[in-house]
Design an enzyme around this catalytic site. Sequence first.
Site, PDB file in Angstrom:
ATOM      1  CG  ASP A   1      -2.975   3.856  -2.153  1.00  0.00           C
ATOM      2  OD1 ASP A   1      -3.735   3.727  -3.131  1.00  0.00           O
ATOM      3  OD2 ASP A   1      -3.087   3.161  -1.122  1.00  0.00           O
TER       4      ASP A   1
ATOM      5  CB  SER B   1      -0.971  -0.032   1.179  1.00  0.00           C
ATOM      6  OG  SER B   1      -1.914   1.003   1.098  1.00  0.00           O
TER       7      SER B   1
ATOM      8  CG  ASP C   1      -6.364   0.627  -1.291  1.00  0.00           C
ATOM      9  OD1 ASP C   1      -5.529   1.542  -1.345  1.00  0.00           O
ATOM     10  OD2 ASP C   1      -6.401  -0.199  -0.351  1.00  0.00           O
TER      11      ASP C   1
ATOM     12  CG  ASP D   1      -2.998  -0.709  -2.691  1.00  0.00           C
ATOM     13  OD1 ASP D   1      -2.878   0.488  -2.362  1.00  0.00           O
ATOM     14  OD2 ASP D   1      -3.667  -1.527  -2.052  1.00  0.00           O
TER      15      ASP D   1
END
Length: 449
Positions: A240, A96, A244, A242
């Site tokens: 970010d 993340s 999400d 990833d």
Amino acid sequence: MALMISVSGIRGIFGSHLNPENLVRFTAAYGTWLNGGTVVVGRDSRVTGQICEDIVCATLQSVGCSVIKTGIAPTPTVAMGVLRHEAAGGIILTASHNPEQWNALKLLNGKSEFLDADQGSDVLKIADEKSFDYKLFDEIGSVHTDDDIIDYHIDKILALSYIDEKQIRKKSFKIAVDAVNGAGSHALPALLKRLGAEVHELHCEPTGIFPHNPEPLPEHLTEISEYVVENSCDFGLVTDPDADRLAIIDENGKMFGEEYTQVAAFDFLLSKKNGDTATNLSSSRAAEEITKKHGGTCHRTAVGEINVVKGMQKHGAIISGEGNGGVINPDLHPGRDALVGTAMFLQLMAVNGMTVSEYRAGLPHYEMVKQKVALADLGMDADDVLKQIAKKFAQHKPNLTDGVKIDFDNGWVHFRKSNTEPIVRIYSEAADEKTARELASDVLSHIQA
């Protein structure tokens, strides 16, 4: 640095505690827990992603799981893959917002939800006992790829009844995108182009080399803020690594506020259908106010995506999220999703006829201060810190669901251990930044090492 094991995954610095041995151990435990079946495996763009993917996929095969690889794809896209293939589960290789040297295993169940505490405990027990169910040569799993999973994800977003592709296309939005060279580098521009936007791409090459701190906070986003103004963009979007979490920048280069991504999503969906919302204890009071405006109730949960999802499901909420820019729309899948958050925001702006700054000015206004203190700096155990705070402010009847949250007449302060870093997070909110900082400082002053 030891492995960080929580509802947010199993993460660590690659080559240190997150090494091939541990990748095999936890993956074999997960595959054994699933007892076979298909597992969708995807990753963000980190340099260590490929080697982690190879290890994880081979290990899953060794315990009898078949694998469908998505390659580099946003976390929510991999989650959509679990539903698409009716898989037994999914593994996403991403740390993340953590720096480049980190990586992690994020584990999904067959409902495309992150494992809850009980499910996670079952996997960890297998890992601790090393009771892996390795298969013989004629029972190992196969490997396949899903090359169009991003297109599938976008198609499903645009098929939502309240997303009017033609209406959005008429606006011809001019949008700057900073994907921090992460998993959203191709996916977010692709969605925006489908919606007729003129896309200006900053750091949209999925190299895994982050051009700035990857956590989408104001102090890390000066480049795109300046770019939006210099190029007369309608707004900017940031994800970010990833993809999400979604941050928005208005036409003046000012942060919309990561807390307000979910507020806007709540405002939009509640205008389409009646219902309640859910969010975590660290999210802004603005989420409650916007929900109340539409006649609903905002239910609070412990921090952590799966905790919010479970709260959403328990109370039958129609939407949920977290104040870190995470929008959870169960009409698509039960997880944070920057892409569906983007589509909802574009639909909102296409209909209201306002600039982003005008819309933001009409929302309930609070200022939040987010701080963190390393446990080493405190010279104390995190649990001792929380116990001290709870005792000192007992007269305020603090909420102990997740750390210690103290509500005052003029704001609140929330102290909790991080799920992802060896720190204590300190969030405070009030009508202005000065008061929010003073509230946090006052509580901190009562801590004695």
